[in-house]
Design an enzyme around this catalytic site. Structure first.
Site, short mmCIF file in Angstrom:
data_model
loop_
_atom_site.label_atom_id
_atom_site.label_comp_id
_atom_site.label_asym_id
_atom_site.label_seq_id
_atom_site.Cartn_x
_atom_site.Cartn_y
_atom_site.Cartn_z
N HIS A 227 -2.35 5.38 -13.33
CA HIS A 227 -1.86 4.33 -14.36
C HIS A 227 -3.45 4.05 -15.12
O HIS A 227 -3.79 3.79 -16.20
CB HIS A 227 -1.13 3.30 -13.71
CG HIS A 227 0.23 2.59 -13.78
ND1 HIS A 227 1.49 3.39 -15.10
CD2 HIS A 227 1.16 2.89 -13.11
CE1 HIS A 227 1.77 3.51 -14.63
NE2 HIS A 227 2.26 2.49 -13.49
N GLU B 240 -0.77 4.83 -8.46
CA GLU B 240 -0.95 3.61 -9.00
C GLU B 240 -2.81 4.16 -9.52
O GLU B 240 -3.00 3.69 -10.94
CB GLU B 240 -2.03 2.48 -8.45
CG GLU B 240 -0.28 1.58 -6.95
CD GLU B 240 1.19 1.46 -8.58
OE1 GLU B 240 0.20 0.95 -9.67
OE2 GLU B 240 1.59 1.17 -8.57
N GLU C 48 -1.11 -1.79 -10.74
CA GLU C 48 -2.73 -1.11 -11.42
C GLU C 48 -4.02 -1.74 -12.22
O GLU C 48 -4.43 -1.11 -12.96
CB GLU C 48 -1.34 0.44 -12.03
CG GLU C 48 -1.42 0.36 -13.34
CD GLU C 48 -0.28 -0.50 -13.81
OE1 GLU C 48 0.52 -1.19 -12.96
OE2 GLU C 48 0.33 -0.39 -15.12
#
Ligand code: ARG
Ligand code: ZN
Length: 874
Positions: free
Chosen positions: A301, A298, A264
């Protein structure tokens, strides 16, 4: 040497700004770093020195406040650079050389194919430059990338691009500026000859964001699904959590050599290409699903991980548990919520429960580790998500949203702990979660034994619930957990009854209600029940626990047919199948009751039910899951029982299965919707049972499906069945598949896997042969996982062969891989750590192989930690 949570100290120095200049070259890259350092007012004063992390760096120059330092001013060892005397505030410049093409560990800056890329989480940044490589040191980064323009036309890093120009010598320069302070593990750069699929997104508040997915040019036609998933995730996070994206550009890069799923990095997510690239003819439904989930994970995040990060790596679940919870909820909203829950629980039971019961058991917030990379586990990720889910359920949707709003507001820009998270839950709800916190620091899976007593005369029904958590390494005694239990009581018509606990003034409406268990033993007495109910326990799987309740087969059949909770209908079916299979293990001659086939057939032909859910209900529990239910895993007995039941189902229900198969054929072009993938799942399940039974018509269907299908889901299902069936048809299909797909590496991975997971007796020999195939390489983690990982983790009957050949093979692989890529080696090694679960001979064989690994002098920390913990106390 382990690191302990209890030893945490705030950093003595902070770094406010970093300016990096890379002169990129695969063989030798120069990295110049200018750091603005100051003493941390909140930390205690040390000896006046500053120790920076750094590994495998060739140090060329150090200067402080523009004054060149001499070796008398600092000390360098294999892990650090120590400046002996530093002022309270200063500028530091270091220049180092690194060697991406020699970096086979894929941590730090490395070469993947023709591109250069980075992976810094958890502690890879220290392989790029000297730094305080810990997540509670957050800095603003400016990154200048210089590289040959023809070889590396695209140069990317975090944030916004602020400069781009050609240099006179055939090189070019691009400068990036990331306005958000971040820990070093979120740094990223990419250099390569890449093409981008571009799109745009306007956030709720009107910010225009450029979206770019960078891939090698030949993969441009495989990015649509990833892009669609990204836009859905961005919208969902605004609606569900009030979270907007915060930069002008969001970039994803797909790389072919990657240790994990994806990463991420701020504004520049780097992905294993497996989680980006999909076309209907190259990727299966499971791949499409994985991409949607990982793209979302991701992206999410950005708030849960990046804007708010972890104080230290013991807090890993702060970002991972919460982000997995978020991606699970997203996928549930995009597809079928019920099926998503089933798959998440299946995964938890298959991986996290064994981990929690084995030698690597650790709490969601571990208290020590030797190598943090060993703790990217099912416990930190999946159990961590369950712990967040329990809090969401305890608070209810509105309060939970208030609590997460508070968390985002209170901690934006900070590096915090799981405790800070729980404090927000408490503040928003007014609840005391003191006992609940034990979920973060006690390892082990609680076992609930529930006993039901009814008194027909006065209409009471009592559930006596006991919780017990077995000891785990370092935690011999457990305190009781605070466990939310969602239950329902079914009347004879299959409907939920209204319920009333003895101390309540009136009954609650029929449906699910939540009991909160806090004691080691607790009684819940229901009153006013007209009949003895059938209890539906743990609806929707409200807590990561194991349940023991003495259901009769009839009760399970009843729940399977009537429970209003889809999850529990599935769970009842699985319990029943498990019983049947374990009975067959104990006595292969035992008869399978007719009522089982009747129930199976009823479910199969129930056209009202959603096909995806049906496919889940009618799938046999896996061989490894069955093994987990036994005192001593009986590898061959389980495989035999599994095969036998599958064959019986195929024989007894042949006509029905064939009809289901033919009725659910593909009708138009491939679409990835829950309905369409449900049809494919059910159809291929039916075909599987028929093939198990050796049905001649099915073999023909299988071959035509393999030849004619235009989507990889159906092609793979057919290929797998043809290969497992064992005849010449399988070999021929494999050859054809190879000829067609040998240049698509993700598809070729499937070709390796399908052979590695075949239960055919010669599979190990074939796997060893494939290790020498010109397309095999130990340097590509996806390839290693598709052959070695698949064999060791998804083929129990061959991996655990009584002669120990599978174990020897795994240990050989681990030993060869460890010097190259310790993360992958150590992960593979985990396939053997549950040796205590097996019979004496297998125990001896596995222990000997682990000991052989442990005897290696230069073993990595990664493999050392797993091997030594596996043998602890043996
Ligand atoms: N933060 C990444 C994810 O969950 C995982 C990266 C872990 N990498 C590692 N080498 N330990 O999405
Ligand atoms: Zn993550």
């Amino acid at each position: 040497h382990p690191v302990f949570l209890r030893d945490y100290q705030p950093p003595e120095f902070l770094i406010d700004r970093v300016d990096l200049r890379f002169e990129l070259d695969p063989e030798r890259t120069s990295v110049e770093a200018r750091l603005q350092v100051r003493r941390n007012p909140a930390a205690t004063r040390g000896d006046g020195s500053l120790r920076l992390h750094g590994e495998q760096l060739d140090l060329e120059q150090v200067s402080m406040n523009d004054r060149l330092l001499t070796p008398a001013d600092y000390r360098v060892d294999a892990e650090s650079l120590t400046l002996l005397r530093v002022p309270d505030r200063f500028g530091l410049m270091t220049r180092v050389r690194i060697h991406p093409s020699l970096n086979t560990a894929l941590e730090g800056l490395y070469q993947s194919g023709d591109m250069l890329c980075t992976q810094c989480e958890a502690e890879g940044f220290r392989r790029i430059t000297y730094f305080l490589d810990r997540p509670d040191v957050m800095a603003c980064y400016g990154t200048t990338l210089v590289a040959d323009r023809r070889r590396f036309p695209v140069l990317l890093s975090n944030g916004n691009r602020v400069e781009s120009r050609d240099l006179p010598d055939g090189r070019h320069l691009v400068r990036w500026e990331d306005p958000f302070p971040k820990p070093s593990y979120l740094f990223a750069l990419i250099a390569g000859d890449l093409s981008a699929v571009e799109d745009g997104y306007t956030t709720a508040s009107g910010r225009a964001v450029e979206l770019k997915i960078y891939v090698e040019p030949h993969n441009l036609d495989k990015c649509d699904h990833a892009m669609r998933s990204l836009k859905k995730a961005m919208r969902w996070d605004e609606e569900r959590f009030g979270r907007e994206y915060d930069l002008d550009v969001f970039m994803i890069v797909a790389v072919s050599h990657f240790n994990m799923g994806a990463m991420e990095n701020k504004g520049l997510n780097v992905f294993n290409d497996k989680y980006v690239l999909a076309r209907p003819d190259t990727a299966t439904d499971a791949d499409f699903e994985g991409i949607e989930g990982v793209i979302a994970h991701e992206y999410f995040h950005n708030w849960t991980g990046n804007r708010i990060t972890c104080r230290d790596w013991f807090q890993l679940s702060l970002k991972e548990g919460f982000t997995v919870y978020r991606d699970q909820e997203f996928s549930a909203d995009m597809g079928s919520r019920g099926v998503k829950r089933i798959n998440d629980v299946r995964l938890l039971r298959a991986h996290q429960f064994p981990e929690d019961g084995g030698p690597m058991a650790h709490p969601v917030r571990p208290e020590s580790y030797i190598e943090i990379n060993n703790f990217y586990t099912a416990t930190v990720y999946q159990k961590g998500a369950e712990v967040v889910r329990m809090q969401a359920n305890l608070l209810g949707p509105e309060r939970f949203r208030q609590a997460t709003d508070l968390y985002f507001e209170r901690h934006d820009g900070q590096a915090v702990t799981t405790d800070d998270f729980v404090r927000c839950m408490e503040a928003a709800s007014g609840r005391d979660l003191g006992q609940f916190r034990r979920w973060y620091d006690q390892a082990g899976t609680p076992e609930l034994s529930i006993q039901a007593d009814d008194d027909a005369d006065d209409g009471t029904y009592t559930l006596t619930i006991r919780q017990h958590t077995p000891p785990t390494p370092g935690q011999p005694v457990k305190m009781p957990f605070h466990i939310p239990l969602a239950i329902g009581l079914l009347g004879p018509d299959g409907q939920d009854l209204p319920t009333r606990l003895a101390d309540e003034p009136s009954a609650t409406a029929p449906g699910t209600r939540v009991l909160e268990l806090r004691e080691a033993e607790q009684r819940f007495r229901f009153t006013g029940l007209p009949v003895r109910p059938v209890p539906s326990l743990l609806r929707g799987f409200p807590a990561p626990v194991k349940l023991r309740f003495a259901y009769s087969d009839d009760e399970l059949l009843f729940l399977m047919a009537h429970d209003s909770d889809g999850f529990n209908r599935w769970d009842a079916a699985q319990t029943l199948l498990q019983r049947l299979l374990l009975a067959l293990v104990a006595d292969p001659e035992v008869g399978i009751p007719d009522q089982f086939f009747a129930a199976f057939r009823r479910a199969l032909l129930d056209s009202s039910s959603d096909r995806a859910l049906l496919a889940e209900v009618l799938t046999l529990p896996s061989e490894s899951y069955l093994g987990d239910q036994m005192e001593v895993v009986d590898i061959d007995g389980i495989h035999h029982a599994h095969t036998m039941l599958g064959r019986h189902i195929g024989e007894r229900l042949g006509e029905d299965l064939l009809r289901v198969y033919r009725d659910n054929g593909e009708t138009g072009p491939y679409v990835f919707t829950p309905q369409a993938s449900g049809r494919r799942a059910l159809k291929n399940l039916a075909l599987g049972y028929l093939m198990w039974a050796g049905d001649a018509r099915a073999l023909g269907d299988c071959q035509s499906q393999f030849a004619a299908a235009h989507n990889m889901t159906d092609v793979m299902a057919a290929l797998r069945l043809l290969v497992d069936h064992g005849g010449a048809e399988g070999a021929q299909a494999l050859d054809e598949f190879y000829r067609r797909w040998s240049r698509e590496s993700l598809v070729l991975d499937k070709w390796f896997s399908v052979q590695a997971t075949s239960p055919r007796p010669d599979t190990l020999a074939r796997v060893i042969q494939l290790m020498g195939h010109s397309d095999f390489s130990l340097r590509n983690p996806n390839r290693v996982r598709s052959l070695v990982g698949a064999f060791c983790n998804a083929n129990p009957v061959r991996f655990h062969a009584a002669n120990g050949g599978g174990y020897r093979f795994l240990a050989d692989c681990v030993l060869e891989l460890d010097p190259l890529n310790p993360q992958i080696a150590s992960r593979l090694l985990k396939a053997m750590i549950h040796w205590r679960r097996f019979d004496h001979d297998r125990q001896t064989l596995m222990r000997a192989e682990i000991a052989r690994i442990l005897a290696i002098e230069e073993l990595s920390k990664d493999a050392f930690e797993v091997a030594s913990k596996a043998l602890e106390g043996a």
